[in-house]
Scaffold this motif. Structure first.
Motif, short mmCIF file in Angstrom:
data_model
loop_
_atom_site.label_atom_id
_atom_site.label_comp_id
_atom_site.label_asym_id
_atom_site.label_seq_id
_atom_site.Cartn_x
_atom_site.Cartn_y
_atom_site.Cartn_z
N GLY A 158 32.78 37.18 34.88
CA GLY A 158 32.26 38.28 35.41
C GLY A 158 31.50 39.21 34.81
N THR A 170 40.09 32.32 40.59
CA THR A 170 40.58 33.16 39.42
C THR A 170 41.95 32.65 38.92
N ALA A 212 35.89 40.87 38.44
CA ALA A 212 36.28 39.71 37.88
C ALA A 212 36.62 40.07 36.37
N VAL A 219 37.07 33.79 32.41
CA VAL A 219 36.85 34.63 33.76
C VAL A 219 36.11 35.60 33.37
N SER A 236 40.58 40.21 41.17
CA SER A 236 39.07 39.69 41.51
C SER A 236 38.65 39.66 43.10
N THR A 269 37.88 33.58 46.00
CA THR A 269 37.72 34.13 44.90
C THR A 269 39.11 34.16 43.85
N GLU A 270 40.18 34.62 44.92
CA GLU A 270 41.27 35.00 44.18
C GLU A 270 41.99 33.67 43.63
N ALA A 301 40.02 41.73 36.35
CA ALA A 301 40.98 40.67 36.62
C ALA A 301 41.39 39.88 35.20
N THR A 314 34.81 43.40 47.88
CA THR A 314 34.15 44.39 47.09
C THR A 314 33.38 45.41 47.85
#
Length: 264
Positions: free
Chosen positions: A151, A134, A209, A147, A221, A130-131, A212, A227
């Motif tokens: 999100g 992103t 997100a 992004v 993110s 995910t990072e 971020a 999470t």
């Protein structure tokens, strides 16, 4: 193809496999809540690592991957021929089935890749993936807007999942008449509790997100593991994570109920 027995078996097997993954993610999240995660992440990758570490684990991974491929095939048949029910042929329903087909095909591939030893496949850490995604997106022209929009979309999907679960929309997809009163009550509880918990996780990931995007910081993110861990940062401490984790286990068991009573 829509009425094929093989497609029906594949769909039901897919629900069993989905249930296994959600139950394991929920169990791992409970361990995280009490600082006993053993270094494993509470997401799909962590669930697969947990299975791989058991006797005959790689055999189970192959079975899971094949079952999820069956789920993808069933969703493909829905996209091509329509879903069960009077409005199953609507374009929106078919489009949603096609999107789910792509998703389950990817998950099936990642599980099978993990089974043959590709630990860097899509079954790795959702947080790292995910990072990375992103970070790449933020460097595109208009990346912050992209992004942020993604999100918001994920957060809205999470709310949609939770609201539909609370409204018991799943009733129309299940053979409720074939259940005993006790079974209906159990399925209702699992569907509502599990669906709301799943929706909350999606919504929270969407919010991260958006953060971020606003802060132009890919580190904000979060995948499923971080999470879930973020729920321990609330005033409820680890207990909110435990509640959500038990909800994910409930959704896993609800998936098994779908394997039995889903209209396929």
């Amino acid at each position: 193809m829509a009425d094929s027995k093989a497609v029906e078996i594949g769909g039901r097997a897919g629900f069993v496999a989905r249930g296994v993954i959600y139950v394991l993610v929920g169990v791992l999240a409970v361990r995280v809540a009490f600082s006993d995660s053993g270094g494993r992440q509470a997401d799909r990758g962590g669930a697969l690592a947990e299975i791989a570490g058991k006797p005959f684990g790689h055999v189970l991974l192959w079975l899971l991957g094949i079952a999820l491929a069956g789920m993808a095939l069933w969703r493909l048949s829905e996209a091509a021929f329509g879903q069960a029910g009077p409005d199953g042929r609507k374009p929106a329903k078919r489009a949603a089935a096609a999107a789910r087909c792509v998703f389950y095909a990817f998950v099936s591939y990642s599980v099978l890749a993990y089974a043959v030893g590709e630990k860097g496949s899509g079954s790795g850490s959702t947080d790292k993936r995910t990072e990375d995604v992103t970070a790449k997106a933020l460097n595109w022209p208009g990346g912050q807007w992209i992004v942020g929009a993604a999100g918001v979309a994920v957060a809205c999907i999470g709310l949609w999942i939770a609201i539909r679960a609370a409204m018991r929309k799943f009733h129309k997809h299940l053979k409720m008449a074939e259940m005993s009163p006790r079974e209906r009550r159990a399925v209702d509880f699992l569907g509502v509790f599990g669906g709301v918990a799943r929706g909350v996780v999606f919504a929270a990931a969407g919010v991260f997100a958006v953060v971020a995007a606003v802060q132009h910081d890919p580190g904000k993110s979060k995948g499923m593991d971080n999470t879930l861990r973020s729920f321990t940062d609330t005033s409820a401490g680890p207990w909110l994570l435990v509640l959500v984790a038990v909800g994910l286990v409930a959704f896993g068991v609800f998936s098994w109920a779908n394997a039995r009573w889903r209209k396929v």
